[in-house]
Design an enzyme around this catalytic site. Structure first.
Site, PDB file in Angstrom:
ATOM      1  N   GLY A 146     -23.575 -41.437  -9.431  1.00 31.23           N
ATOM      2  CA  GLY A 146     -22.655 -40.626 -10.240  1.00 31.23           C
ATOM      3  C   GLY A 146     -22.624 -39.191  -9.772  1.00 31.23           C
ATOM      4  O   GLY A 146     -23.159 -38.860  -8.714  1.00 31.23           O
ATOM      5  N   ASN A 147     -21.982 -38.334 -10.559  1.00 28.28           N
ATOM      6  CA  ASN A 147     -21.985 -36.904 -10.246  1.00 28.28           C
ATOM      7  C   ASN A 147     -22.065 -36.095 -11.537  1.00 28.28           C
ATOM      8  O   ASN A 147     -22.070 -36.657 -12.626  1.00 28.28           O
ATOM      9  CB  ASN A 147     -20.760 -36.515  -9.407  1.00 28.28           C
ATOM     10  CG  ASN A 147     -19.462 -36.760 -10.137  1.00 28.28           C
ATOM     11  OD1 ASN A 147     -19.204 -36.166 -11.164  1.00 28.28           O
ATOM     12  ND2 ASN A 147     -18.641 -37.655  -9.602  1.00 28.28           N
ATOM     13  N   ARG A 148     -22.118 -34.791 -11.407  1.00 36.87           N
ATOM     14  CA  ARG A 148     -22.451 -33.945 -12.562  1.00 36.87           C
ATOM     15  C   ARG A 148     -21.247 -33.544 -13.415  1.00 36.87           C
ATOM     16  O   ARG A 148     -21.375 -32.760 -14.334  1.00 36.87           O
ATOM     17  CB  ARG A 148     -23.185 -32.690 -12.071  1.00 36.87           C
ATOM     18  CG  ARG A 148     -24.558 -33.022 -11.516  1.00 36.87           C
ATOM     19  CD  ARG A 148     -25.214 -31.806 -10.931  1.00 36.87           C
ATOM     20  NE  ARG A 148     -25.320 -30.734 -11.892  1.00 36.87           N
ATOM     21  CZ  ARG A 148     -25.488 -29.461 -11.577  1.00 36.87           C
ATOM     22  NH1 ARG A 148     -25.554 -29.116 -10.309  1.00 36.87           N
ATOM     23  NH2 ARG A 148     -25.587 -28.563 -12.512  1.00 36.87           N
TER      24      ARG A 148
END
Ligand code: CTP
Length: 402
Positions: free
Chosen positions: A207-209
């Site tokens: 995932g990412n932030r």
């Protein structure tokens, strides 16, 4: 025009200019607004509540307590289409910026989601004081609209900046705000939000932030301005009922859902942080530790915005560029490569802009170069700036001209 039939809370704080709010109240009523005056206790030392009661659409209120309603501030705040504070004193601005709600007006300001317009008035020394200017900057960042004071005669015979703006300017600003409220009426806007999740196995993902806050802000503001909004999102945040939410998880899901709707929309705002890579193989069962460290091989995901750019007709495409260096250069390159009409570039290496925070600072570019550079704004206020650019590009009447 825009004021007709709209509910306006007129807040009056305690300054010598309070008497001018009487004229403002009359003009708002003449323009067809339903005006509910709220006076602070200090204001009543300068002007009588009865004067406002005689002119306004309902009796003036001066207190949180003792009236017929048990919680007047929430009723006033929730039902307002616009809250105006004129004059806004240094004390009122300070309380509002600090979130202090110790009287009916300050509590109403915190209880409303309607646009708020403040017209400051005070002595020049106070107006120029860093505390006042910093409070105003905070309020502007949160999306509060300000009608700046004028230069002229002040109380006690002094002359300088700090005189309450002429009531005609305040009414014009109110008209502009309320008419902008509907400038996207009927425009079909698709917004994407959040970071995509690319599965490794049934429980793990890459995932990412991204928090999705920017996309949600664009969706809410567009909807508030009358657009028909579809939000394709990886997040499950609360959202207005009028917004059609399509839940997705991966770049593949988002690609499918966005492309399926592309022919039926006028504008796409791709605020989502789409993963550029995903695991090539998704394990059908949870990977077990005893089987050793897995080797996750990545492959590219579909470039959604790139695909939209290739196949676009009359739709307006807005992309985002989250960069950590050479902001404008990278953004201009993406704009051209993905055939975008507008790109919103922001420096995600700054602590107060980008992922997970409520504020953002951006440069908006089109094929002619940078069109607007914003100061640090709340994501909601930045959404307004982006949608102003969208409205202008759609040839919609500019704000203030219904
Ligand atoms: N985007 C997209 N599909 C992808 C990746 C990104 O639609 N697979 C969109 C994003 O939503 C954003 C814009 O493209 O609006 C820019 O994203 P970014 O990942 O920064 O662009 P890239 O072309 O992938 O550039 P780079 O990896 O060189 O930074």
């Amino acid at each position: 025009m825009a004021l007709r039939g709209r509910r306006v809370v007129l807040g009056v704080a305690g300054g010598i200019a309070a008497y001018k709010a009487v004229e403002l109240c009359r003009r708002l009523v003449d323009a067809g607004a339903w005006v509910s005056p709220v006076l602070t206790e200090d204001a009543t030392r300068f002007i009588g509540a009865l004067t406002f009661s005689a002119l306004a659409s309902e009796p003036a209120r001066t207190s949180l307590f003792g009236g017929p309603e048990p919680i007047p501030h929430t009723r006033l705040g929730q039902s307002a289409d616009l809250v105006i504070v004129a004059p806004a004193t240094a004390k009122l601005l300070g309380k509002y910026a600090a979130g202090i709600s110790d009287d009916l007006l300050s509590a109403t300001l915190l209880a409303t989601r309607a646009p708020v317009l403040v017209a400051p008035a005070m002595h020049t020394e106070m107006w120029e004081h860093a505390a006042v200017q910093e409070n105003l900057a905070t309020l502007r960042r949160r999306g509060v609209h300000v009608v700046d004071p004028e230069s002229g005669r002040l109380a006690g015979g002094d002359v300088g900046e700090g005189r309450l703006a002429d009531p005609s300017r305040i009414v014009a600003a109110a008209e502009a705000l309320l008419s902008r409220g509907r400038d996207l009426a009927g425009v079909r806007v698709l917004v994407t939000a959040g970071g995509t999740r690319e599965a490794i196995d049934p429980v793990r993902f890459v995932g990412n932030r991204s928090s999705g806050k920017m996309g949600y802000a664009v969706a809410e503001v567009a909807s508030g301005r009358g657009a028909v909004v579809t939000l394709v999102s990886t997040q499950s945040r609360p959202v207005s009922e009028s917004i059609n939410v399509v839940a997705v998880e991966s770049a593949e899901d988002m690609h499918r859902e966005v492309l399926a709707r592309f022919g039926d929309v006028d504008v796409v705002v791709m605020a989502a942080a789409v993963a550029d890579f995903r695991p090539k193989v998704i394990a059908g069962e949870k990977l077990k530790k005893r089987e050793g460290v897995p080797e996750v091989v990545l492959e590219p995901t579909p470039d959604i915005l790139g695909a939209l750019g290739e196949s676009k007709g009359a739709q307006l495409l807005v992309g985002f560029a989250a960069e950590t260096e050479r902001l404008r250069e990278h953004a201009a390159d993406k704009l051209a490569r993905k055939h975008l009409d507008l790109i919103v570039a922001n420096d995600v290496s700054a602590a107060d802009a980008g992922f997970e925070v409520d504020t953002n600072r951006a440069v908006l570019l089109d094929s002619s170069g940078a069109v607007e550079e914003t100061p640090l704004l709340s994501k909601v206020a930045l959404a307004g700036v982006i949608l102003d650019q969208v409205a202008a590009r759609l040839g919609l009447p500019p704000e203030g001209h219904p």
